[in-house]
Design an enzyme around this catalytic site. Structure first.
Site, PDB file in Angstrom:
ATOM      1  N   SER A 155      18.821  71.690  14.471  1.00  0.00           N
ATOM      2  CA  SER A 155      17.809  72.177  13.519  1.00  0.00           C
ATOM      3  C   SER A 155      17.327  70.967  12.737  1.00  0.00           C
ATOM      4  O   SER A 155      17.706  70.742  11.595  1.00  0.00           O
ATOM      5  CB  SER A 155      18.396  73.252  12.602  1.00  0.00           C
ATOM      6  N   GLU A 156      16.480  70.198  13.395  1.00  0.00           N
ATOM      7  CA  GLU A 156      16.086  68.890  12.877  1.00  0.00           C
ATOM      8  C   GLU A 156      15.424  68.944  11.513  1.00  0.00           C
ATOM      9  O   GLU A 156      15.655  68.071  10.665  1.00  0.00           O
ATOM     10  CB  GLU A 156      15.165  68.184  13.886  1.00  0.00           C
ATOM     11  N   ALA A 213      13.034  60.338  20.160  1.00  0.00           N
ATOM     12  CA  ALA A 213      11.951  60.480  19.185  1.00  0.00           C
ATOM     13  C   ALA A 213      11.256  61.826  19.319  1.00  0.00           C
ATOM     14  O   ALA A 213      10.778  62.394  18.338  1.00  0.00           O
ATOM     15  CB  ALA A 213      10.947  59.348  19.348  1.00  0.00           C
ATOM     16  N   PHE A 232       9.559  65.676  16.373  1.00  0.00           N
ATOM     17  CA  PHE A 232       8.320  66.406  16.067  1.00  0.00           C
ATOM     18  C   PHE A 232       8.579  67.739  15.386  1.00  0.00           C
ATOM     19  O   PHE A 232       7.748  68.211  14.621  1.00  0.00           O
ATOM     20  CB  PHE A 232       7.481  66.609  17.331  1.00  0.00           C
ATOM     21  N   HIS A 265      10.145  63.526  26.966  1.00  0.00           N
ATOM     22  CA  HIS A 265      11.294  62.682  26.622  1.00  0.00           C
ATOM     23  C   HIS A 265      11.041  61.187  26.807  1.00  0.00           C
ATOM     24  O   HIS A 265      11.991  60.415  26.864  1.00  0.00           O
ATOM     25  CB  HIS A 265      12.513  63.083  27.460  1.00  0.00           C
TER      26      HIS A 265
HETATM   27  C1  LIG Z   1      14.311  69.883  19.322  1.00  0.00           C
HETATM   28  C2  LIG Z   1      15.351  69.328  20.231  1.00  0.00           C
HETATM   29  N1  LIG Z   1      16.484  68.815  19.714  1.00  0.00           N
HETATM   30  C3  LIG Z   1      17.435  68.301  20.516  1.00  0.00           C
HETATM   31  C4  LIG Z   1      17.275  68.301  21.879  1.00  0.00           C
HETATM   32  C5  LIG Z   1      18.353  67.708  22.790  1.00  0.00           C
HETATM   33  N2  LIG Z   1      19.026  68.778  23.515  1.00  0.00           N
HETATM   34  C6  LIG Z   1      18.654  69.164  24.742  1.00  0.00           C
HETATM   35  S1  LIG Z   1      19.499  70.490  25.316  1.00  0.00           S
HETATM   36  C7  LIG Z   1      20.433  70.522  23.915  1.00  0.00           C
HETATM   37  C8  LIG Z   1      21.507  71.564  23.753  1.00  0.00           C
HETATM   38  C9  LIG Z   1      20.946  72.914  23.780  1.00  0.00           C
HETATM   39  O1  LIG Z   1      21.963  73.841  23.632  1.00  0.00           O
HETATM   40  P1  LIG Z   1      21.723  75.351  24.028  1.00  0.00           P
HETATM   41  O2  LIG Z   1      20.455  75.833  23.406  1.00  0.00           O
HETATM   42  O3  LIG Z   1      22.945  76.098  23.699  1.00  0.00           O
HETATM   43  O4  LIG Z   1      21.475  75.334  25.603  1.00  0.00           O
HETATM   44  P2  LIG Z   1      22.506  74.921  26.740  1.00  0.00           P
HETATM   45  O5  LIG Z   1      22.273  73.477  27.027  1.00  0.00           O
HETATM   46  O6  LIG Z   1      23.865  75.195  26.248  1.00  0.00           O
HETATM   47  O7  LIG Z   1      22.120  75.760  27.894  1.00  0.00           O
HETATM   48  C10 LIG Z   1      20.063  69.519  23.030  1.00  0.00           C
HETATM   49  C11 LIG Z   1      20.669  69.256  21.721  1.00  0.00           C
HETATM   50  C12 LIG Z   1      16.075  68.829  22.382  1.00  0.00           C
HETATM   51  N3  LIG Z   1      15.811  68.846  23.682  1.00  0.00           N
HETATM   52  N4  LIG Z   1      15.145  69.347  21.552  1.00  0.00           N
END
Ligand SMILES: Cc1ncc(C[n+]2csc(CCOP(=O)(O)OP(=O)(O)O)c2C)c(N)n1
Ligand SMILES: Cc1ncc(C[n+]2csc(CCOP(=O)(O)OP(=O)(O)O)c2C)c(N)n1
Ligand SMILES: [Mg+2]
Ligand SMILES: [Mg+2]
Lengths: 321, 318, 321, 318
Positions: free
Chosen positions: B50-51, B75, B79, B120
Site C-alpha cells: 500500500s504504497e 519505480a 505511481f 516494469h
Molecule cells: C503497486 C505495486 N506494488 C508492488 C508490486 C510488486 N509485487 C508484484 S506481485 C507482489 C505480491 C502480490 O501479492 P498478492 O496480491 O498476494 O498476489 P500473489 O503474488 O500472492 O499471487 C508484489 C509486492 C507491484 N507489482 N505493484
C-alpha cells in the site's frame, strides 16, 4: 453423464491443462528459454477454473500478475499464450506484453496486469459496461491477498457496491504477498470480512476444492446477473513455487508449510473424487492428463517455431489508428 | 582498493547512516535482512503493499523529526503513491513557509534490459524533474551510489534515488573509509576535445565503451556523467561544450520532455556555449514507446553502443 | 469551578472563537480582501474542539482543506493564521500556503491539506513517530465523509491497525462531499462501520454535542496513549455554508435541511447547557463572545497591517538548507 | 459569428459527441447538469471522491466498447490516479499488441492565477508528455477547445485535455456548424518575420498582446500556438524558426524538463532550423517553484507580458 459430472470432468481438463502448462513454463524458464519473469499458478488451479466455469464467453474477466491460470480457465488459446510468453510475434500481444500482460479481448479476458490491485478499477469499468449494455453479462476480477492492502481494493469495492455493478471480486488468498504473510498485512482474519464495509456479501471458501469454488461463485455470478450487485469471495489457497520464476527474491516461507499445502493439491483431490464417484477411471484420468500434456507440448512447438518480432515492430501499437 | 557491487555499496551507505543517526527509519514491502538484523523491526519496517500509505507515512515521520528511507523497489510501483511524492512531500516545505524539514529518501529501481515489459522497465525521472521540491540522484557506479546515497540520507529535503536495475551487480572500487559526494557535481568520466557526451546512468558505461572504440578512429570524446539531476551541474556541461563545440546527450528515458531535452536546452540557451556550437546538439534517447517485452524489440527501444557511436560519428562530420 | 466545568468553559471559548473567526473570514472573503478560496468550518466547531481538548501540545494533528477550526482548537495563533489567510509575510507560511495550507509544527499542527484524504497517511507517519519515540504521544487526523471513498482512507486504517499506531481517525461526517450526499457515496449507513474491516473500534457520535465528542475521543486517545492502537470515530455534523467561499460551485443541498441543522447549532446547545447548569450566566457568555470577537478583530488588524511578501520571496523555501 | 465562452464551447463539444455516439459515458465527482439532464444518470455518472477507481473504470469501459470522458477537475486530483493513467491506460494498447482500443478522454484544469496555492495551481502536462501512449491537447480559445475536444472524444486512444482555469470564462467566436480540429496542427496566431514565439495555453494570449505592443517598436513577432502537445506540430515550428532565425518559447509550466525544453530541443536538433538561428533560443517559463499563494509571489512565479516582451527585445539585440 449428468451435467454435474460433465462439469467436474470439464473442470478437471482445465485444471490439469493449467498444471501442465505451468510446469512446462517453469521448466523452460529455468532452461532460459523464456525472457523476463513468470509467476506460476501451480497450486491455485481450482480457483480460476471453479470461478470461470460459471462464465460465458461474453463475460469479462480481469487478471493480475499471476494470470496464466485465469487465461486458460477463460478459454485462451495455449499456442498464442505460449508464443507470447516466449516473446514471439504470433503471441497474443505480438511479443509486446509477455507473461505479465496476456490478454484476449475476443474471449473477454481483459488482461493480466503487472501492478498489484490495478485490475480492480478496470474490472469495475467492465462491469459498468455490462450494466450499461443492459444484458446479464458479468465481470470477474482476480487478485491476491496482497492486493487487499492497496487503496484500489477499497475504492473498487465501494464503487461496485454503490452502483450495484455486476462484478464478482475474487481474492485468491495464497497467504503471502511475496514473503509478507497476510496475517501481518491485515488485522482481521479473513479478507472477506471486509465485505461488510461495503454492504456486500462476503464468503470465505476453501480454494483448493474446485466444487466449493464453483458453487460459491455460482451464487455470486447469479446475483450479479440478476442485477443485485457485487460480491467478495475469498478463496484460501497456496502457491507451490516461489513468488516468480527467478532467483532474485528468496522464498522465505516455511518448508513444511509448503509441503503441507502440496498434500492439499486441488488436482489430486479432484482426481480422488472423480475416481471415488466413478466418474472417471484412473486410466481415463491418465489419458486426459496425457492429452493436456500433448496440447502444452504443441504450444511450445508452436511458440518456438514462431518468429521473433522485428526490432522495428517496437514502433507500432503505441497508438491505434 | 577493494571492489564491491552497486548493491553492496547502497547497503553500506544505509548501514553507515543508520548507525550514525538513530532517527533514521526504513520502509519497504520487502525488508533488507541485514538492516532488520542490525537495527530491529521497529526501525526497519515491512509494509503491506500500500504504497500511498507508507510513502505518505514517511512525510509524517519526517515532519516529526525522523529521517525515513523508503524503498519503493521498482519505480513503477511509485505511481500509486504519486500524490504523496509530488503533491505532498515535494511541496510541503514550501507551502508551510519552510517551518519544517522533510528529510526523506525514496529509492526506486529503473531501466529496461530484463524483459520486464512496459510497466516494469520505466525511467520516470524526467517526470519528477518537472516537479520543484524534489532532489534527484542517478548514480552509475558503486562509488557514486554509496557517496550520493549517504548525502541523500543527510539532506533535509525529499531526495529521489533512481538506480538502474542493470547496474545492481556491477562491481567497482569503493574505499573502506567514509566519504560523501555532494549533489550538483558532475563526474568528468573522460577528457576529450572533439565532442561532449553527457550520458546518464547505465548510458555512462556505454558512452565510455564507445569513447574507447572511437579513440582508435582518432575521435576524442569527453564523457560527463551528471550523477545528480536536481541539482544539475549545468556549468560543467556548458563549459565542456564551450570547449568541444559539440553536444550529444544519451539517456535511456523517453525522449520527449526528457532529461536530455533539459540538458540540450540549458546548453543552447547559454550565450557562450551556443556561440561555440559547431554542430546541432543531438539526443540519443529511449524511443517514445512503452518498453516492449520481447528482447529484439526491447533492445531496439533503448540506446545502445552502436547508436551512440553512430551519433558521435555523424556529429563529427559537421 | 470543577475540572469538568472548566473544561466546558474552555471548550466554549474555543468554539466561539472559531465561529467568530470563520464569520469574519467569510465576510472578508466576500469583500474580496482574501485571495483564493476558504472552506468554512462553521457548524462543525464541536468536533475540532471536543477532540483537541483531549490533546497535549506535543500531540500531533493532521488536518484537511477545512482546517481553520482544527488549527484554533489545537492552539494556533489567530494573528498568524489570519495573516496567512490574507497572504501576508507574517503568516504561518509567510503567505506561501494560504487558508488550505496552514500549519504550526511548534504546536503539533502538521498542516492542512488541499488533497482529499492525503492527510491520513501523513498522520500514520506522525503516529509511527510517536510510537518510535516511546512516550505516550498520540496523533489525530481529521477528514470528511468524502475522504472515506479514497484509497488512502483504507490504506491508512490498515497500516495503523497492523502496527497498532497511537492514532485517532476522526471523520467529520457533514453528510456531503461538495454536493455528493454521503449516502450515495457509500453503501453502508455509517463510516464507522468500516472499522471492523481493520479490527479497530468504531464509534458513531453526534458531532454537534461537544461533550459527547470529548468523551468519545477521550476513550480513543486513552487507548492510543496506552499503546492499544487506533480507533475510528465518526462525528455526524453539518456545514452551514457552501463548500467554499466562492460562487464557482453551487450549493445544491436542500434549504430546509440546512435550516434544520442550524437549529442544532453546537454552540447554541453548549450555551444553553452552560446557562442551564449555571456554569456561566448569559452575561458571562456574552463577555466571552465579545472577547473572542475582539481577538478576531485584532487578528484582522494584524493581518492587514502586515506587509505582503516581496515577489522574489517566491524563490525561497523550495528546499530548506 | 456568435461568441461563446470556453466553458460553453467544451460543453457543446460533449453534447454534440454524446448525441452522436450513445457509447459515450461521463464520469466526474460533480455532474454537469446539462449533460445529466439530456443523457441521464446512467451515462452521466456522479462518482465518489476516489479517482483511481473511476479513472481505472474508464479503462475498463473503453476496453469493453464504450467511450468514457473523465472530468478529473483540477489536474492535481489526478495524481492519486496516476497509475491508472500512465501505467495502465497509456501502455495498455501497446502491451496488448494493439488488440483493443482505449478511447478515453481525461479533462483536467490547470494553471495559476487564482491564489489557489501549490497543490491547486499546477501545469503537469510536461510530465505526461514524457509518457508514450497519451495524446495531449492544450487549447487556448473556445474555438480550439470545442474542435479539439470533439476530436478527442472520437480518437481511439487516451487523450488528455488540459484546460487553463483562467480561460474558462474567455469568450470567442465559435461557429454554429459542426467542425473538428485535427491533432498535430499548430495555429499560426500571427505572422511575423523577426522572431518566432511559441506560446502555450494562456501564454498564447499574452504573446499576442506583446506582439501588438512591440509592433509599435517595429518588431514583427510570429506567434505559434501548438494547441496539441502530443502530437506536436514540430514542422510548423521549425519552419517558422528557419524563417525568423529566432525562437522564444513561453510556457506557464515549470521550466525543467518542461514542454519548452522539448520544443527548444526539437528546433535546435534540426539541421535547417539550427543553421538559421541568429541567436540562442530562449525559454520564458514558470519558475521551478511550487506556486505560492500570495498574489505578489504568485504573479512572480509565472510568466507575464513584461517578461515576454523583455525576452523578445533581448533576443532582437543579438
Ligand atoms: C503497486 C505495486 N506494488 C508492488 C508490486 C510488486 N509485487 C508484484 S506481485 C507482489 C505480491 C502480490 O501479492 P498478492 O496480491 O498476494 O498476489 P500473489 O503474488 O500472492 O499471487 C508484489 C509486492 C507491484 N507489482 N505493484
Ligand atoms: C483527491 C482530491 N479529489 C478531489 C478534490 C476536490 N475536493 C476538495 S474538498 C472536496 C470534498 C471533500 O468532502 P469531505 O471529505 O466530505 O469534506 P468536507 O468538504 O465535506 O468538509 C473535494 C471533492 C480534492 N481536493 N482532492
Ligand atoms: Mg498472495
Ligand atoms: Mg463532507
Amino acid at each position: 453423464m449428468s451435467t454435474r459430472k460433465e462439469l467436474l470432468v470439464e473442470m478437471y481438463v482445465r485444471m490439469i491443462t493449467i498444471r501442465r502448462f505451468e510446469e512446462r513454463v517453469a521448466e523452460d524458464f529455468q532452461r532460459k528459454l523464456i525472457p523476463g519473469v513468470v509467476h506460476s499458478y501451480i497450486g491455485q488451479e481450482a480457483v480460476a477454473v471453479g470461478v470461470c466455469a460459471n462464465l460465458r464467453r461474453e463475460d469479462r474477466i480481469v487478471s493480475n500478475h499471476r494470470g496464466h491460470g485465469h487465461c486458460i480457465a477463460k478459454g485462451a488459446d495455449l499456442d498464442r499464450m505460449m508464443a507470447e510468453i516466449h516473446g514471439r510475434k504470433t503471441g497474443y500481444c505480438k511479443g509486446k506484453g509477455g507473461s505479465m500482460h496476456i490478454a484476449d479481448f475476443s474471449i473477454g479476458m481483459l488482461g493480466a496486469n503487472g501492478i498489484v490491485a490495478a485490475g480492480l478499477p478496470i474490472a469495475a469499468g467492465a462491469a459498468m459496461a455490462a450494466q450499461l449494455e443492459g444484458g446479464d453479462r458479468v465481470a470477474v476480477v482476480f487478485f491476491g491477498d496482497g492486493a487487499c492492502a492497496e487503496g484500489e481494493f477499497h475504492e473498487s469495492l465501494n464503487l461496485a457496491s454503490i452502483w450495484r455493478l455486476p462484478l464478482v471480486f475474487v481474492c485468491e488468498n495464497n497467504h503471502y504477498g511475496v514473503n509478507m504473510p497476510v496475517r501481518e498485512a491485515m488485522a482481521v482474519q479473513h479478507v472477506a470480512e471486509r465485505a461488510v464495509a461495503y454492504g456486500m456479501p462476503g464468503r470465505v471458501v476453501d480454494g483448493n476444492d474446485v466444487e466449493g469454488v464453483y458453487d460459491t461463485s455460482a451464487q455470486a455470478v447469479a446475483r450479479a446477473r440478476a442485477g443485485e450487485g457485487p460480491s467478495l469471495l475469498e478463496f484460501k489457497t497456496y502457491r507451490w513455487r516461489g513468488h516468480f520464476e527467478a532467483n532474485t527474491i528468496l522464498d522465505l516461507r516455511p518448508r513444511d508449510e509448503i509441503e503441507a499445502w502440496k498434500e492439499k493439491c486441488p488436482i489430486a483431490a479432484l482426481e480422488r473424487k472423480l475416481v471415488r464417484e466413478e466418474i472417471l477411471s484412473p486410466k481415463q484420468l491418465a489419458a486426459i492428463d496425457a492429452q493436456a500434456l500433448a496440447r502444452v507440448e504443441d504450444s511450445v512447438r508452436y511458440a518456438l517455431a514462431s518468429p521473433l518480432p522485428e526490432p522495428e515492430d517496437a514502433l507500432e501499437d503505441v497508438f491505434c489508428v | 582498493m577493494r571492489s564491491i557491487t552497486f548493491h553492496q555499496a547502497t547497503l553500506e551507505a544505509l548501514q553507515e547512516e543508520f548507525r550514525r543517526d538513530h532517527k533514521t527509519v526504513h520502509l519497504s514491502t520487502d525488508v533488507p535482512a541485514p538492516l532488520r538484523q542490525e537495527f530491529g523491526a521497529a526501525r526497519i519496517r515491512a509494509t503491506p503493499i500500500s504504497e500511498s500509505s507508507f510513502v505518505g507515512a514517511a512525510t509524517g515521520l519526517a515532519g516529526s523529526g525522523f529521517r525515513p528511507v523508503v524503498n519503493i523497489r521498482m519505480a513503477t510501483f511509485g505511481f500509486v503513491a504519486m500524490d504523496q511524492m509530488v503533491n505532498q512531500a515535494a511541496k510541503i516545505t514550501y507551502m508551510f513557509g519552510g517551518q519544517a524539514r522533510f528529510p526523506i529518501v525514496y529509492r526506486m529501481s529503473v531501466g529496461a534490459g530484463n524483459s520486464m515489459a512496459a510497466q516494469h522497465s520505466i525511467n520516470p525521472y524526467p517526470m519528477f524533474m518537472n516537479v520543484p521540491g524534489l532532489k534527484i540522484i542517478l548514480p552509475s557506479t558503486p562509488y557514486d551510489a554509496k557517496g550520493l546515497l549517504k548525502t541523500a540520507v543527510r539532506d533535509d529535503n525529499p531526495v529521489m534515488s533512481f538506480e538502474h536495475s542493470a547496474l545492481v551487480d556491477l562491481a567497482g572500487e569503493v574505499p573502506e573509509e567514509e566519504y560523501l559526494i555532494p549533489f550538483g557535481e558532475a563526474a568528468l568520466r573522460r577528457r576529450g576535445s572533439d565532442v561532449t557526451v553527457v550520458a546518464l546512468a547505465r548510458m555512462a558505461h556505454f558512452a565510455m565503451d564507445v569513447a574507447e572504440e572511437l579513440e582508435k578512429e582518432g575521435v576524442s570524446m569527453e564523457v560527463i556523467d551528471p550523477r545528480t539531476l536536481v541539482p544539475l551541474d549545468t556549468q560543467a556541461i556548458r563549459d565542456s561544450v564551450a570547449r568541444t563545440g559539440r553536444l550529444l546527450v544519451v539517456d535511456e528515458a523517453c525522449r520527449t520532455c526528457g532529461a536530455a531535452a533539459e540538458i540540450v536546452s540549458r546548453v543552447v540557451e547559454d550565450e557562450a556555449a551556443f556561440a561555440r556550437l559547431k554542430a546541432r546538439p543531438v539526443r540519443v534517447c529511449g524511443l517514445d514507446v512503452p518498453i516492449p517485452f520481447s528482447p529484439p524489440m526491447e533492445r531496439y527501444a533503448v540506446p545502445d553502443r552502436k547508436r551512440i557511436a553512430a551519433a558521435v560519428r555523424d556529429l563529427l562530420k559537421r
